[in-house]
Design an enzyme around this catalytic site. Structure first.
Site, PDB file in Angstrom:
ATOM      1  N   LYS A  87     -18.185  63.305  17.382  1.00  0.00           N
ATOM      2  CA  LYS A  87     -17.933  63.343  18.735  1.00  0.00           C
ATOM      3  C   LYS A  87     -17.603  64.615  19.140  1.00  0.00           C
ATOM      4  O   LYS A  87     -16.920  65.285  18.794  1.00  0.00           O
ATOM      5  CB  LYS A  87     -17.096  62.062  19.182  1.00  0.00           C
ATOM      6  CG  LYS A  87     -16.950  62.217  20.666  1.00  0.00           C
ATOM      7  CD  LYS A  87     -15.837  60.976  21.077  1.00  0.00           C
ATOM      8  CE  LYS A  87     -14.519  61.327  21.092  1.00  0.00           C
ATOM      9  NZ  LYS A  87     -13.586  60.374  21.852  1.00  0.00           N
TER      10      LYS A  87
ATOM     11  N   HIS B  65      -5.190  55.689  33.140  1.00  0.00           N
ATOM     12  CA  HIS B  65      -6.523  55.158  32.896  1.00  0.00           C
ATOM     13  C   HIS B  65      -6.509  54.395  31.466  1.00  0.00           C
ATOM     14  O   HIS B  65      -6.874  53.244  31.277  1.00  0.00           O
ATOM     15  CB  HIS B  65      -7.422  56.259  32.484  1.00  0.00           C
ATOM     16  CG  HIS B  65      -8.753  56.185  32.403  1.00  0.00           C
ATOM     17  ND1 HIS B  65      -9.575  55.305  33.068  1.00  0.00           N
ATOM     18  CD2 HIS B  65      -9.584  56.236  31.190  1.00  0.00           C
ATOM     19  CE1 HIS B  65     -10.660  55.150  32.354  1.00  0.00           C
ATOM     20  NE2 HIS B  65     -10.864  55.683  31.293  1.00  0.00           N
ATOM     21  N   GLN B  66      -6.059  55.030  30.365  1.00  0.00           N
ATOM     22  CA  GLN B  66      -6.020  54.295  28.847  1.00  0.00           C
ATOM     23  C   GLN B  66      -5.138  53.021  28.949  1.00  0.00           C
ATOM     24  O   GLN B  66      -5.251  51.992  28.291  1.00  0.00           O
ATOM     25  CB  GLN B  66      -5.395  55.209  28.161  1.00  0.00           C
ATOM     26  CG  GLN B  66      -6.482  56.411  27.596  1.00  0.00           C
ATOM     27  CD  GLN B  66      -7.543  55.803  26.583  1.00  0.00           C
ATOM     28  OE1 GLN B  66      -7.391  55.081  26.052  1.00  0.00           O
ATOM     29  NE2 GLN B  66      -8.686  56.488  26.739  1.00  0.00           N
TER      30      GLN B  66
ATOM     31  N   SER C 294       0.835  61.050  28.777  1.00  0.00           N
ATOM     32  CA  SER C 294       0.596  62.559  28.454  1.00  0.00           C
ATOM     33  C   SER C 294       1.840  63.104  28.415  1.00  0.00           C
ATOM     34  O   SER C 294       1.844  64.371  28.579  1.00  0.00           O
ATOM     35  CB  SER C 294      -0.475  63.039  29.256  1.00  0.00           C
ATOM     36  OG  SER C 294      -0.116  62.579  30.807  1.00  0.00           O
TER      37      SER C 294
ATOM     38  N   MET D 240       0.624  55.626  21.390  1.00  0.00           N
ATOM     39  CA  MET D 240      -0.835  55.831  21.334  1.00  0.00           C
ATOM     40  C   MET D 240      -1.017  57.332  22.029  1.00  0.00           C
ATOM     41  O   MET D 240      -2.384  57.772  22.153  1.00  0.00           O
ATOM     42  CB  MET D 240      -1.774  54.727  22.106  1.00  0.00           C
ATOM     43  CG  MET D 240      -1.661  53.567  21.397  1.00  0.00           C
ATOM     44  SD  MET D 240      -2.207  53.699  19.636  1.00  0.00           S
ATOM     45  CE  MET D 240      -3.723  53.998  19.623  1.00  0.00           C
ATOM     46  N   GLY D 241      -0.184  57.771  22.700  1.00  0.00           N
ATOM     47  CA  GLY D 241      -0.581  58.911  23.842  1.00  0.00           C
ATOM     48  C   GLY D 241      -0.628  60.227  23.156  1.00  0.00           C
ATOM     49  O   GLY D 241      -1.017  61.345  23.529  1.00  0.00           O
TER      50      GLY D 241
ATOM     51  N   LYS E  40       2.828  67.303  22.065  1.00  0.00           N
ATOM     52  CA  LYS E  40       3.075  65.864  22.875  1.00  0.00           C
ATOM     53  C   LYS E  40       4.171  65.192  22.204  1.00  0.00           C
ATOM     54  O   LYS E  40       4.153  65.320  20.830  1.00  0.00           O
ATOM     55  CB  LYS E  40       1.965  65.307  22.902  1.00  0.00           C
ATOM     56  CG  LYS E  40       0.893  65.704  24.066  1.00  0.00           C
ATOM     57  CD  LYS E  40      -0.188  64.924  24.326  1.00  0.00           C
ATOM     58  CE  LYS E  40      -1.299  65.239  25.303  1.00  0.00           C
ATOM     59  NZ  LYS E  40      -2.642  64.465  25.346  1.00  0.00           N
TER      60      LYS E  40
ATOM     61  N   GLY F  37      -0.740  56.286  16.522  1.00  0.00           N
ATOM     62  CA  GLY F  37      -2.519  56.425  16.711  1.00  0.00           C
ATOM     63  C   GLY F  37      -2.952  57.478  17.340  1.00  0.00           C
ATOM     64  O   GLY F  37      -2.827  57.698  18.802  1.00  0.00           O
TER      65      GLY F  37
HETATM   66  P1  NAD Z   1      -3.812  59.565  32.554  1.00  0.00           P
HETATM   67  O1  NAD Z   1      -3.804  60.939  33.158  1.00  0.00           O
HETATM   68  O2  NAD Z   1      -4.792  58.361  33.351  1.00  0.00           O
HETATM   69  O3  NAD Z   1      -2.327  58.897  32.785  1.00  0.00           O
HETATM   70  C1  NAD Z   1      -1.279  59.705  32.247  1.00  0.00           C
HETATM   71  C2  NAD Z   1       0.000  58.717  31.950  1.00  0.00           C
HETATM   72  O4  NAD Z   1       1.034  59.421  31.442  1.00  0.00           O
HETATM   73  C3  NAD Z   1       0.342  58.148  33.360  1.00  0.00           C
HETATM   74  O5  NAD Z   1       1.131  56.857  32.998  1.00  0.00           O
HETATM   75  C4  NAD Z   1       1.503  59.116  33.755  1.00  0.00           C
HETATM   76  O6  NAD Z   1       2.309  58.382  34.640  1.00  0.00           O
HETATM   77  C5  NAD Z   1       2.191  59.286  32.450  1.00  0.00           C
HETATM   78  N1  NAD Z   1       2.779  60.762  32.559  1.00  0.00           N
HETATM   79  C6  NAD Z   1       2.282  62.049  32.841  1.00  0.00           C
HETATM   80  N2  NAD Z   1       3.290  62.737  32.656  1.00  0.00           N
HETATM   81  C7  NAD Z   1       4.476  62.381  31.821  1.00  0.00           C
HETATM   82  C8  NAD Z   1       5.607  62.813  31.519  1.00  0.00           C
HETATM   83  N3  NAD Z   1       5.829  64.171  31.735  1.00  0.00           N
HETATM   84  N4  NAD Z   1       6.439  61.957  30.923  1.00  0.00           N
HETATM   85  C9  NAD Z   1       6.027  60.587  31.137  1.00  0.00           C
HETATM   86  N5  NAD Z   1       4.948  60.026  31.216  1.00  0.00           N
HETATM   87  C10 NAD Z   1       3.981  61.030  31.791  1.00  0.00           C
HETATM   88  O7  NAD Z   1      -4.309  59.752  31.199  1.00  0.00           O
HETATM   89  P2  NAD Z   1      -4.747  58.493  30.247  1.00  0.00           P
HETATM   90  O8  NAD Z   1      -6.355  58.676  30.178  1.00  0.00           O
HETATM   91  O9  NAD Z   1      -4.174  57.366  30.445  1.00  0.00           O
HETATM   92  O10 NAD Z   1      -4.382  59.022  28.620  1.00  0.00           O
HETATM   93  C11 NAD Z   1      -2.987  58.955  28.364  1.00  0.00           C
HETATM   94  C12 NAD Z   1      -2.636  59.959  27.126  1.00  0.00           C
HETATM   95  O11 NAD Z   1      -3.235  59.139  25.954  1.00  0.00           O
HETATM   96  C13 NAD Z   1      -3.213  61.355  27.070  1.00  0.00           C
HETATM   97  O12 NAD Z   1      -2.167  62.116  26.614  1.00  0.00           O
HETATM   98  C14 NAD Z   1      -4.426  61.174  26.348  1.00  0.00           C
HETATM   99  O13 NAD Z   1      -4.543  62.606  25.607  1.00  0.00           O
HETATM  100  C15 NAD Z   1      -3.999  60.310  25.238  1.00  0.00           C
HETATM  101  N6  NAD Z   1      -5.178  59.570  24.382  1.00  0.00           N
HETATM  102  C16 NAD Z   1      -4.953  59.386  23.231  1.00  0.00           C
HETATM  103  C17 NAD Z   1      -6.077  58.578  22.550  1.00  0.00           C
HETATM  104  C18 NAD Z   1      -5.833  58.479  21.040  1.00  0.00           C
HETATM  105  O14 NAD Z   1      -6.722  58.039  20.222  1.00  0.00           O
HETATM  106  N7  NAD Z   1      -4.542  58.309  20.627  1.00  0.00           N
HETATM  107  C19 NAD Z   1      -7.245  58.518  23.064  1.00  0.00           C
HETATM  108  C20 NAD Z   1      -7.606  58.759  24.508  1.00  0.00           C
HETATM  109  C21 NAD Z   1      -6.309  59.374  25.233  1.00  0.00           C
END
Ligand code: NAD
Length: 326
Positions: free
Chosen positions: A72, A143-144, A204, A224-225, A231, A297
Site C-alpha cells: 500500500k 473518522h475511524q 491521534s 487502535m490510534g 503517539k 493494533g
Molecule cells: P480524526 O482526525 O478523524 O479523529 C481524531 C480523534 O482523536 C478525535 O476523536 C479527536 O478528538 C481525538 N484527538 C485529537 N487530539 C487528541 C489529543 N491530543 N488527545 C486525545 N484525543 C485527541 O482521525 P481518525 O481518522 O479517526 O484517526 C484516529 C487515529 O487512528 C489516528 O492517530 C490515526 O493515525 C490512527 N489510525 C490507526 C490505524 C491502525 O491501523 N492502527 C489505521 C488508521 C488510522
C-alpha cells in the site's frame, strides 16, 4: 504465453464491494498466517517528502498461504481538504503475482483502510473479550471511531455504548452509530470507563488519556490510534497490568502502544503476543474473567493486502472491475 491483465478497482466502487464481514474474515485469516510464519510484513517506509508537508510511504508484505504479494503506497497530505476538497489521507494498493512479479491489481486504499482497521479490533474482541461483555466504551469520536464502533457492535452483542472524547462536540458521531444499532449511548468522564467491559481507543493523541485505574478487572482494551513513534493513548502502567497482544510484535514495540511500556522497562518484548497465535490456538488467549487483555493494533500492510485481494475477487466476479490487458 498467458494473457496478462491489470485489474483496477477505483476508490468510489469499494464501499459497494467490501462488506465488514469480508474484511473481518480476511484480517482474521492473515493474522493467523502471520503467527504461523506463513505471512510477513516488510519494514515500513515513511518519508516527509518536503512537498505539501506530505508524509508518504509504503507498507508491504507477502502471504504465502493466500498467495498475496503487494504494497500500500500513500500517506497524509495535510493541505488536501483546503486546497483540493479531497481527504488528507490518500493511499492505493498494488498487488503482484507472486509467481512472476507482474502487477495484477490496483485498488483504491482509503475506504479499505478504515474497514481493515475496524476489523482488527473486532477480531481482538471476538478472541479476547469476555463472552458476557455488555458495555462497550469508546475513546475517540473521529473518522475511524465510527467504523470501529459499527464493526464492534456487529461482532459482539453489546447492550450499551459509553464514550469519551477530548472534543466532546464530536460525541454525536458515536451516539448516531449506537442509535442506528438500537443501543443507548451515554457520554462519560474517563473514570466512567470503569463500567466498560470492552474499550476501544482510537485517537491521534500523543499523551495518555486512559489511565490504568480507569479500567476494571476483566476488561478487554483495543488500542487502535497509536501507529507512529511518539503517539500514546493509554498509561504505560496499564500494559503492565494487562496481558498484551498485538497484530505484529515488531510494530507494536516500535510504533504501537507498547513502545512506551517497553521504553520504561515495564514490560519486555517477550510479554507481547501476536493475536494470530490465539486465532491459531497456539496461545490460550484470555486466562480468566478477572484478567485485563489489551490488543495493540498498529495496522500492518498485510491487512491492506488481504482485504484488497478480497475486493478484487468480488469486483472480478461481478464484473465491476476494469480489466486492462498489459
Ligand atoms: P480524526 O482526525 O478523524 O479523529 C481524531 C480523534 O482523536 C478525535 O476523536 C479527536 O478528538 C481525538 N484527538 C485529537 N487530539 C487528541 C489529543 N491530543 N488527545 C486525545 N484525543 C485527541 O482521525 P481518525 O481518522 O479517526 O484517526 C484516529 C487515529 O487512528 C489516528 O492517530 C490515526 O493515525 C490512527 N489510525 C490507526 C490505524 C491502525 O491501523 N492502527 C489505521 C488508521 C488510522
Amino acid at each position: 504465453m498467458s494473457q496478462h491483465t491489470l485489474t483496477i478497482v477505483p476508490e468510489g466502487l469499494i464501499p459497494d464491494l467490501l462488506t465488514r464481514d469480508a474484511s473481518f474474515t480476511a484480517v482474521e485469516k492473515v493474522f493467523a498466517a502471520m503467527a504461523a510464519g506463513e505471512a510477513y510484513n516488510f519494514p515500513v517506509v515513511r518519508e516527509a517528502i518536503g512537498h505539501e508537508d506530505a508524509l508518504y510511504g509504503f507498507k508491504g508484505g507477502f502471504d504465502r498461504t493466500g498467495g498475496v504479494l503487494g504494497l500500500k503506497a500513500g500517506g497524509y497530505w495535510p493541505n488536501n481538504l483546503d486546497k483540493q476538497g479531497i481527504i488528507n489521507h490518500q493511499s492505493t494498493v498494488c498487488l503482484f503475482d507472486p509467481d512472476t512479479g507482474r502487477v495484477t491489481a490496483m485498488v483504491g486504499g482509503n475506504y479499505l483502510t478504515a474497514l481493515r482497521t475496524a476489523a482488527a479490533s473486532s477480531v481482538s474482541i471476538k478472541h479476547l473479550a469476555r463472552k458476557d461483555a455488555k458495555v462497550l466504551g469508546m475513546i475517540g469520536a473521529g473518522h475511524q471511531a465510527t467504523f470501529q464502533l459499527r464493526a464492534a457492535l456487529e461482532t459482539h452483542a453489546f447492550e450499551k455504548v459509553i464514550g469519551w472524547n477530548l472534543h466532546p462536540e464530536m460525541l454525536p458521531n458515536l451516539a448516531k452509530v449506537a442509535e442506528e444499532a438500537g443501543l443507548p449511548f451515554e457520554a462519560v468522564d474517563l473514570p466512567g470507563m470503569r463500567d466498560a467491559d470492552v474499550i476501544i481507543t482510537i485517537t491521534s493523541s500523543f499523551a495518555p488519556t486512559l489511565m490504568a485505574d480507569h479500567v476494571s478487572p476483566g476488561t478487554h482494551i483495543a488500542c487502535m490510534g497509536t501507529d507512529t513513534k511518539g503517539k500514546q493513548e493509554v498509561e504505560a502502567a496499564l500494559l503492565a497490568r494487562a496481558t498484551v497482544f498485538c497484530d505484529e510484535v515488531a510494530q507494536s514495540i516500535s510504533i504501537g502502544e507498547a513502545q512506551h511500556a517497553i521504553a520504561s522497562g515495564l514490560i519486555k518484548e517477550q510479554d507481547v503476543t501476536q493475536l494470530g497465535a490465539v486465532i491459531n490456538g497456539a496461545h490460550k488467549g484470555r486466562a480468566s474473567d478477572e484478567e485485563i487483555t489489551l490488543f495493540d493494533g498498529t495496522g500492518v500492510g498485510l491487512q491492506d493486502l488481504a482485504v484488497s485481494a478480497a475486493i478484487v475477487e468480488v469486483a472480478v466476479a461481478n464484473g465491476t472491475a476494469t480489466v486492462v490487458p498489459l
